[in-house]
Design a protein around this motif. Structure first.
Motif, PDB file in Angstrom:
ATOM      1  N   ALA A  55      78.195 -19.408  52.123  1.00 42.88           N
ATOM      2  CA  ALA A  55      76.987 -20.183  52.425  1.00 42.88           C
ATOM      3  C   ALA A  55      76.367 -19.651  53.710  1.00 42.88           C
ATOM      4  CB  ALA A  55      77.323 -21.667  52.569  1.00 42.88           C
ATOM      5  N   PHE A  56      75.050 -19.386  53.667  1.00 39.17           N
ATOM      6  CA  PHE A  56      74.326 -18.876  54.822  1.00 39.17           C
ATOM      7  C   PHE A  56      73.431 -19.980  55.382  1.00 39.17           C
ATOM      8  CE2 PHE A  56      75.242 -15.222  52.145  1.00 39.17           C
ATOM      9  CZ  PHE A  56      75.797 -14.342  53.058  1.00 39.17           C
ATOM     10  N   PHE A  57      73.515 -20.184  56.681  1.00 41.45           N
ATOM     11  CA  PHE A  57      72.735 -21.230  57.327  1.00 41.45           C
ATOM     12  C   PHE A  57      71.337 -20.724  57.653  1.00 41.45           C
ATOM     13  CE2 PHE A  57      71.248 -23.257  61.255  1.00 41.45           C
ATOM     14  CZ  PHE A  57      71.188 -24.575  60.814  1.00 41.45           C
ATOM     15  N   ASP A  58      70.337 -21.529  57.322  1.00 41.21           N
ATOM     16  CA  ASP A  58      68.941 -21.209  57.618  1.00 41.21           C
ATOM     17  C   ASP A  58      68.319 -22.454  58.228  1.00 41.21           C
ATOM     18  OD1 ASP A  58      66.387 -20.331  57.832  1.00 41.21           O
ATOM     19  OD2 ASP A  58      66.094 -19.867  55.704  1.00 41.21           O
ATOM     20  N   GLU A  59      67.937 -22.352  59.486  1.00 37.89           N
ATOM     21  CA  GLU A  59      67.424 -23.526  60.197  1.00 37.89           C
ATOM     22  C   GLU A  59      66.025 -23.919  59.736  1.00 37.89           C
ATOM     23  OE1 GLU A  59      65.802 -20.888  63.990  1.00 37.89           O
ATOM     24  OE2 GLU A  59      67.304 -22.458  64.285  1.00 37.89           O
ATOM     25  N   MET A  60      65.342 -23.072  58.984  1.00 35.16           N
ATOM     26  CA  MET A  60      63.976 -23.355  58.559  1.00 35.16           C
ATOM     27  C   MET A  60      63.908 -24.102  57.238  1.00 35.16           C
ATOM     28  SD  MET A  60      62.494 -22.178  61.111  1.00 35.16           S
ATOM     29  CE  MET A  60      60.818 -22.496  60.532  1.00 35.16           C
ATOM     30  N   ARG A  61      65.033 -24.341  56.596  1.00 35.31           N
ATOM     31  CA  ARG A  61      64.999 -25.078  55.330  1.00 35.31           C
ATOM     32  C   ARG A  61      66.202 -26.006  55.259  1.00 35.31           C
ATOM     33  NH1 ARG A  61      66.618 -20.642  50.680  1.00 35.31           N
ATOM     34  NH2 ARG A  61      68.714 -20.150  51.467  1.00 35.31           N
ATOM     35  N   PRO A  62      66.101 -27.094  54.497  1.00 39.69           N
ATOM     36  CA  PRO A  62      67.212 -28.057  54.435  1.00 39.69           C
ATOM     37  C   PRO A  62      68.445 -27.438  53.776  1.00 39.69           C
ATOM     38  CG  PRO A  62      65.536 -28.579  52.800  1.00 39.69           C
ATOM     39  CD  PRO A  62      64.948 -27.515  53.677  1.00 39.69           C
TER      40      PRO A  62
END
Length: 637
Positions: A251-258
């Motif tokens: 899983a890759f974290f992306d702060e711009m999307r939920p």
């Protein structure tokens, strides 16, 4: 008819006759002092393929034809021609004729002449080396068919040379291709080469055969030669199963999307077959094949050992007996490894329980005796005049160390829950390992790997049961292992040191073993040494995981040592790399794993070592993010 003849005579008389002076004596000779040039038509040379020496080189069509010729000389010359062509780099033009080529070359394994068989094996070796595995795969069944025919041939000489053909396949063919296509069939042929069935309807009821050779080698040497190849085949199966990559979800974290994460653990997929789910005693196809291997092999291996086992009047092993013991123990270990891999994949213990129930006591009586009096084994000292070539790689030295270490591991597999009656036996095994730890520095890396594997069996896998029957010897063995690791007596070659570290870390992570072995007092030298690993260029994933576990367990000895070395660890943090499962992670993410250790250890900082390390970190260029994260860790409540 007479008139016709007279007519010809008149015609001859009517011819004009040239009359002249005769040449003087000595001038009526043929001149030979003129110069000539040899006429060369290059297209003809190309067609017939003549060499400068006059020896004819066959073209491809003639070569394929002569591979089936009745003359031994023609067949041998054709095989050499193919080999010379491949060595010169002309393998591309053979792609369209591989079926005929493999048929002709592999058929040499059944040739009556030994020279032709050897030429075919050499040519097959060069051909497999020149071709890609994708090109060989469609025709691999041709090679294995002739191999099986050679292994079951009525002539002993052809059976003996079939092992040379198998050596070529083991060296040139990828293990996955050899394991998937014909490993199970070849194993059955191996069994037939050293034994025969007593009854046609009972595959497990077999007896060893006598010498297959023609007087040049003993029965023991012949069986050892066959069993070595069988060991290589089983090793190929083990490597093929262990090389399958594990499937993991990333899983890759992306702060711009939920982001959405599972709160509960997902239900694991049940890969068991229907018989296992219904608790019916039926193995899968692979499990049944493994059970067949065990039923046929284990009795033969034990009978083979009983023929060479030393007697009371001569307790030392001969060189042939030591080599036989080495390959027998290796084969039994490989069978156990295959069973463990199968049970891990299918989530069952049926096969290992069956193996212990039927063969554990036989193993104990044949290799150890009930009290372990036959252990350890030693070899008769070789004469000084014998060279290193005569000793062989399978002897294991006069102390038979590989054989004895293998017996220790097998004893732990056959008896995972020993009772008090077996206390004397396992005390004997632990004492033997204690003696080997004293001479650890003199062992080569291969034998040190076997020592570590035996330590894992005693100190981790069977430790819970062994601590009930031999607590003091086992604890002393652990102390000797920790002392050897801290004293750097384990070699760094072949990953020996890494495996010892992993073993000790796994013991510390298990709170029950950690407490029963003596807790912080017993592990203090190791725990104090552990933070020094953070000063090395690379740190393994398992080491960081073990350190995190120690911090969560609030291990005072480890955290105190970590705080004392905080300045050095923090200054070295930018150069450190993590190896293992987290290699693909960002470097800063791995650095944060080390910084998180100080969250637990900060309570042990009585002398301000952590503050001093933070100042050094802030002074270094490019460490602003690391220093800021450490501040947050220190201030977090």
């Amino acid at each position: 008819m007479g008139g016709h003849h007279k007519k010809n005579l008149r015609a001859e008389k009517a011819k004009v006759k040239l009359k002249g002076a005769k040449l003087p004596k000595g001038l009526n000779v043929t001149k030979t002092d003129f110069k000539v040039r040899k006429i060369e038509i290059r297209e003809q040379l190309k067609e017939s393929q003549y060499t400068e020496t006059g020896q004819r080189q066959l073209n491809l069509k003639e070569t394929l034809s002569r591979l089936k010729h009745h003359s031994v000389k023609f067949r041998t010359d054709a095989l050499r021609n193919v080999r010379d062509s491949l060595k010169s780099g002309n393998a591309d033009h053979l792609i369209g004729h591989l079926n005929e080529l493999f048929q002709g070359i592999a058929a040499g394994a059944l040739d009556m002449e030994r020279s032709a068989r050897q030429e075919s094996f050499k040519t097959l070796d060069v051909l497999l080396e020149a071709l890609e595995p994708q090109a060989v795969s469609p025709f691999f069944h041709v090679i294995t068919t002739y191999l099986r025919c050679a292994m079951t041939h009525v002539l002993p000489a052809i059976q003996e040379d079939s092992l040379l053909m198998l050596d070529v396949l083991l060296q040139r063919v990828p293990p996955s291709l050899l394991a998937e296509r014909s490993a199970s069939t070849i194993i059955g042929n191996f069994i037939d080469m050293i034994s025969r069935a007593r009854h046609d309807n009972e595959r497990s009821n077999r007896t060893l055969t006598l010498n297959l050779g023609q007087g040049k080698q003993t029965t023991i040497k012949w069986r050892t030669k066959v069993l070595i190849r069988l060991q290589q085949i089983l090793g190929t199966l083990v490597r093929t199963k262990s090389s399958k990559p594990a499937v993991a979800r990333v899983a890759f974290f992306d702060e711009m999307r939920p982001q959405y994460y599972n709160v509960l653990c997902p239900v694991k997929q049940d890969n068991r077959d229907l018989y296992t789910i219904l608790n019916e005693p039926k193995l899968s196809a692979e499990g049944a094949r493994l059970q067949t291997y065990v039923e046929q092999l284990l009795p033969l291996l034990q009978d083979n050992w009983l023929e060479v086992r030393p007697q009371e009047q001569q307790p030392l092993l001969s060189q042939d007996a030591a080599a036989s013991l080495h390959v027998v123990i290796s084969l039994m270990s490989l069978l156990w490894t295959l069973i463990a891999q199968h049970e891990t994949e299918n989530n069952t213990r049926e096969l290992s329980d069956w193996l212990r129930k039927n063969y554990a006591q036989k193993f104990l009586l044949n290799f150890l005796a009930k009290d372990g009096s036959r252990f350890p084994y030693q070899q008769i000292p070789l004469a000084a005049k014998k060279s290193a070539k005569d000793k062989g790689p399978l002897d294991g030295g006069e102390l038979c160390l590989p054989q004895n270490l293998g017996i220790v591991q097998l004893a732990c597999k056959f008896f995972p829950d020993p009772n008090k009656k077996q206390g004397q036996l396992f005390g004997h095994l632990v004492k033997f390992m204690q003696q080997r730890m004293e001479r650890l520095s003199s062992l080569p890396p291969e034998q040190q790997l076997s020592v570590v594997a035996s330590l894992r069996s005693l100190l981790l896998e069977n430790a819970t049961a062994l601590l009930k029957i031999v607590p003091e010897p086992l604890t002393s063995l652990l102390s000797a292992s920790i002392e050897a690791y801290v004293g750097q007596r384990f070699t760094t070659r072949e990953g020996v040191t890494t495996r010892v570290l992993s073993l000790l870390c796994e013991i510390v992570e298990r709170s029950d073993l950690y407490a029963r072995f003596g807790g912080e007092q017993r592990f203090a030298p190791f725990l104090s040494y552990l933070p020094q690993l953070l000063l090395k260029p690379t740190v393994s994933e398992g080491t960081l995981r073990a350190m995190a576990t120690l911090c969560r367990q609030l291990n005072a000895a480890f955290m105190s040592s970590l705080i004392q070395m905080a300045p050095e660890v923090l200054s070295h943090l930018i150069k450190m790399q993590v190896t293992g499962d987290s290699e693909a992670e960002d470097k800063f993410e791995n650095q944060k794993r080390v910084l998180n250790l100080f969250y637990y250890a900060r309570e042990c900082d009585k002398e301000g070592q952590l503050e001093r390390g933070l100042k050094q970190l802030e002074e270094q260029a490019g460490n602003e993010g690391t220093a800021g994260y450490l501040k947050a860790v220190m201030a977090y409540n």
